[in-house]
Enzyme design. Structure first.
Site, PDB file in Angstrom:
ATOM      1  N   GLY A   1     -10.185 -32.911   6.634  1.00 15.01           N
ATOM      2  CA  GLY A   1      -9.492 -32.484   7.910  1.00 15.01           C
ATOM      3  C   GLY A   1     -10.514 -32.030   8.977  1.00 15.01           C
ATOM      4  O   GLY A   1     -11.917 -31.701   9.012  1.00 15.01           O
TER       5      GLY A   1
ATOM      6  N   GLU B   1     -12.939 -42.184  -1.072  1.00 11.40           N
ATOM      7  CA  GLU B   1     -11.597 -42.323  -0.892  1.00 11.40           C
ATOM      8  C   GLU B   1     -12.173 -43.662   0.235  1.00 11.40           C
ATOM      9  O   GLU B   1     -11.507 -45.391   0.445  1.00 11.40           O
ATOM     10  CB  GLU B   1     -10.557 -42.242   0.439  1.00 11.40           C
ATOM     11  CG  GLU B   1     -10.718 -41.741   1.644  1.00 11.40           C
ATOM     12  CD  GLU B   1     -11.111 -40.496   1.546  1.00 11.40           C
ATOM     13  OE1 GLU B   1     -12.153 -40.196   0.429  1.00 11.40           O
ATOM     14  OE2 GLU B   1     -11.052 -39.652   2.165  1.00 11.40           O
TER      15      GLU B   1
ATOM     16  N   LYS C   1       1.150 -53.285   4.000  1.00 14.42           N
ATOM     17  CA  LYS C   1       1.130 -53.904   3.887  1.00 14.42           C
ATOM     18  C   LYS C   1       1.571 -54.980   3.053  1.00 14.42           C
ATOM     19  O   LYS C   1       1.848 -55.886   2.825  1.00 14.42           O
ATOM     20  CB  LYS C   1       0.809 -54.526   5.422  1.00 14.42           C
ATOM     21  CG  LYS C   1       0.836 -55.864   6.248  1.00 14.42           C
ATOM     22  CD  LYS C   1       2.212 -55.531   6.647  1.00 14.42           C
ATOM     23  CE  LYS C   1       2.622 -56.774   7.475  1.00 14.42           C
ATOM     24  NZ  LYS C   1       3.387 -56.574   8.492  1.00 14.42           N
TER      25      LYS C   1
ATOM     26  N   ASP D   1       7.969 -58.385   6.225  1.00 17.81           N
ATOM     27  CA  ASP D   1       8.603 -57.232   6.388  1.00 17.81           C
ATOM     28  C   ASP D   1      10.051 -57.758   5.871  1.00 17.81           C
ATOM     29  O   ASP D   1      10.235 -57.434   5.037  1.00 17.81           O
ATOM     30  CB  ASP D   1       8.009 -56.066   7.374  1.00 17.81           C
ATOM     31  CG  ASP D   1       6.825 -55.948   7.265  1.00 17.81           C
ATOM     32  OD1 ASP D   1       6.035 -55.669   6.321  1.00 17.81           O
ATOM     33  OD2 ASP D   1       6.134 -55.507   7.848  1.00 17.81           O
TER      34      ASP D   1
ATOM     35  N   TYR E   1     -12.695 -31.248   3.925  1.00 18.63           N
ATOM     36  CA  TYR E   1     -11.746 -30.064   3.919  1.00 18.63           C
ATOM     37  C   TYR E   1     -10.786 -29.294   2.518  1.00 18.63           C
ATOM     38  O   TYR E   1     -11.150 -28.018   2.704  1.00 18.63           O
ATOM     39  CB  TYR E   1     -10.947 -30.061   4.970  1.00 18.63           C
ATOM     40  CG  TYR E   1     -10.634 -28.658   5.771  1.00 18.63           C
ATOM     41  CD1 TYR E   1     -11.002 -27.551   6.591  1.00 18.63           C
ATOM     42  CD2 TYR E   1      -8.793 -28.075   5.395  1.00 18.63           C
ATOM     43  CE1 TYR E   1      -9.821 -27.082   6.361  1.00 18.63           C
ATOM     44  CE2 TYR E   1      -7.887 -27.794   5.373  1.00 18.63           C
ATOM     45  CZ  TYR E   1      -8.669 -25.674   6.209  1.00 18.63           C
ATOM     46  OH  TYR E   1      -7.994 -25.598   6.643  1.00 18.63           O
TER      47      TYR E   1
ATOM     48  N   HIS F   1     -16.325 -38.195   1.184  1.00 21.22           N
ATOM     49  CA  HIS F   1     -15.243 -39.113   0.826  1.00 21.22           C
ATOM     50  C   HIS F   1     -15.365 -39.830  -0.362  1.00 21.22           C
ATOM     51  O   HIS F   1     -15.452 -41.335  -0.218  1.00 21.22           O
ATOM     52  CB  HIS F   1     -14.933 -39.257   2.352  1.00 21.22           C
ATOM     53  CG  HIS F   1     -14.363 -39.039   3.040  1.00 21.22           C
ATOM     54  ND1 HIS F   1     -13.257 -37.876   3.172  1.00 21.22           N
ATOM     55  CD2 HIS F   1     -15.482 -37.885   4.103  1.00 21.22           C
ATOM     56  CE1 HIS F   1     -12.939 -37.104   4.380  1.00 21.22           C
ATOM     57  NE2 HIS F   1     -14.567 -36.736   4.943  1.00 21.22           N
TER      58      HIS F   1
END
Ligand code: XMP
Length: 514
Positions: A59, A175, A370, A231, A87, A173
């Protein structure tokens, strides 16, 4: 019933990170279900969900800033494994008695990290490892009970662990792609610390959702709009499995679709749904309303209104419905601030048709990304053209024709667009491009063809790469492919004498021209 109640789940607490959705994706990619919750979710609520683990996201705040998002430290005593990222790592250190130093300067970008002690979290990570950092503050001293696992030039505690309590933190990070050891670290947390078994598969979603839809809908009737995109195709297929005859799927062809798109939708759903599939050709009405209109926002407004009118009028003729189904996805939910609600039935509307419609909403895909929807579409046996279909704006080709929308221009754009896609496919480039299309511009330039002067229109090719459609880069198409596309379009599509390639990123441009 929430998805979290069905699966072993990792909860990601959102402290305002730019990458929060990415954390969820990375966890799901490791076959563990994951959802985002706001940082201020009460500890009791989090514990009641019985997550296998919690990830505290990054964050923009400093733990020292007034009003910085906090968590109740009781969470660290709940016996739930926790991983803090950036964070989240600093907050964990701060709340548990470690030392967080306000950074004298921001550290941003590729950072080499030295592993001091792999412990459980960094097991299998080769030292030094490349990581991605983006932070101001840093953890100077680990809290009591923790071990410092890794360090970098500017970051004394790049990773820390209290394995007895299964509390972990990383300053970088894991990710993002720029941290190649990230998947290993997440795997160690999910499987080593949290004891996950990895049972989440998007395909399992089909069975559960069908049962859930069946329970909600009961004996009522449900209406599902079909756009031609993946979708709504998945929503209609799930409803077909769930409630069969109680489903009516409606496809409105507004005449602004790509080449053969309407035919493809009809060929796919006609045989599947029989007389429960209604296809309306409203092209003439839409085109009439668009006559003489050049302003993009006015086009959108006209098309949106015409769509709702047509939909309501046609639905009226089909009898009483209790529910209307939408193909809302997880990013739409997060962007509209509703990340914490996990039920698939809602009474609000996140886009698409207006909220004051008389039907109740069903949004069975509201927890998915998606790419997960595409996997489910393939599992449901939908044709590849639908499974892999690029996103397409609701107002269709009307916002890809700069100027007035006419039948001739629609034909021209469709023909050029088909050439673009055929050539990209022939060059094997389709899978690398997130979105590609041809736009028409209402201006003319001089050219020469044979020995004749021409005074005709240019078309613009747009091809972009992106993973989230929020920021995009222009696709570096090979020159020889561009040459072939340009030459074919000018030769084969009447009224075009010039082909331009748009090399603007987003921002500052957008994907669509209008
Ligand atoms: P932009 O042009 O804003 O597009 O970079 C981002 C993504 O959204 C799609 N798009 C739309 N989708 N109605 C839609 O349903 C619209 O009016 C609209 N405008 C843009 C665009 O194709 C891209 O995928």
């Amino acid at each position: 019933m929430t998805k979290a109640a069905n699966h072993e789940t990792i909860i990601v607490l959102d402290f305002g990170a730019q990458y929060v959705q990415l954390i969820v994706r990375r966890v799901r990619e490791q076959h563990v279900y994951s959802e985002i919750r706001p940082a201020d979710t009460p500890v009791e609520e989090l514990v009641a969900e019985q997550p296998k683990g919690i990830i505290l996201s990054g964050g923009p705040s400093s733990v020292y800033a007034e009003g910085a998002p906090r968590i109740d430290p009781k969470i660290f005593e709940a016996g739930i494994p926790i991983l803090g990222i950036c964070y989240g790592h600093q907050l964990m250190a701060h709340l548990l008695g470690g030392e967080v130093a306000p950074g004298s300067q921001r550290e941003y970008g590729h950072t080499s990290v030295e592993v001091i002690d792999p412990d459980l979290l960094l097991e299998g990570v080769v030292s030094p490892c490349q990581t991605w950092m983006s932070h101001g503050d840093l953890v100077q001293q680990v809290p009591p009970g923790f071990t410092n696992l890794a360090t970098s030039k500017n970051t004394p505690v790049a990773a820390m662990a209290d394995t007895n309590r299964h509390l972990y933190g990383v300053q970088f990070h894991p990710e993002v792609q720029h941290t190649p050891c990230g998947p290993q670290i997440l795997h160690n947390f999910l499987y080593g610390a949290c004891g996950c078994t990895g049972s989440w598969r998007p395909a399992a979603f089909i069975e559960e959702t069908v049962a859930e839809l069946r329970a909600i809908i009961g004996h009522d009737r449900v209406l599902c709009g079909i756009s031609g995109g993946v979708d709504s195709a998945v929503v209609a297929s799930l409803l077909d499995l769930a409630v069969g005859d109680q489903l009516t799927a409606m496809f409105i062809d507004h005449g602004l679709l790509r080449q053969n798109e309407a035919e493809q939708v009809i060929a796919t759903f006609g045989p599947r749904l029989g007389d429960r599939f209604v296809a309306i050709n409203a092209s003439q009405q839409f085109l009439q309303r668009l006559q003489g209109v050049t302003d993009p926002e006015q086009k959108r407004k006209i098309i949106g209104e015409a769509f709702i009118r047509t939909f309501e009028a046609e639905a009226e003729m089909l009898g009483e419905f209790r529910y209307i189904a939408h193909g809302t996805l997880y990013p739409d939910i997060i962007e509209s601030g509703g990340g914490a609600t996990a039920t698939i039935k809602t009474h609000h509307n996140v886009g698409g048709l207006p909220a004051d419609m008389k039907w109740e909403n069903l949004e069975p895909l509201r927890q998915l990304f998606k790419d997960e929807v595409r996997q489910i579409a393939a599992e449901l046996g939908l044709p590849e053209e639908i499974v892999k279909r690029q996103p397409f704006p609701g107002p269709g080709l009307a916002v890809r024709i700069i100027g007035e929308v006419t039948t001739e221009r629609l034909d021209l754009v469709r023909a050029a667009d088909t050439i673009l896609h055929d050539e990209l496919q022939a060059a094997g480039l389709t899978d690398q491009i997130a979105q590609s299309y041809v736009a028409f511009a209402d201006l003319r330039s001089v050219g020469v063809m044979g020995d004749e002067r021409t005074y005709a229109h240019p078309v613009i090719i747009r091809a972009v790469t992106t993973s989230d459609y929020m920021t995009v880069d222009w696709a570096r198409l090979p020159a020889e492919v561009l040459v072939r596309i340009a030459s074919r379009i000018v030769n084969e599509v009447g009224g075009v004498n010039r082909v331009l390639y748009d090399i603007t990123s987003k921002p500052p441009a957008t994907i669509e021209w209008e």
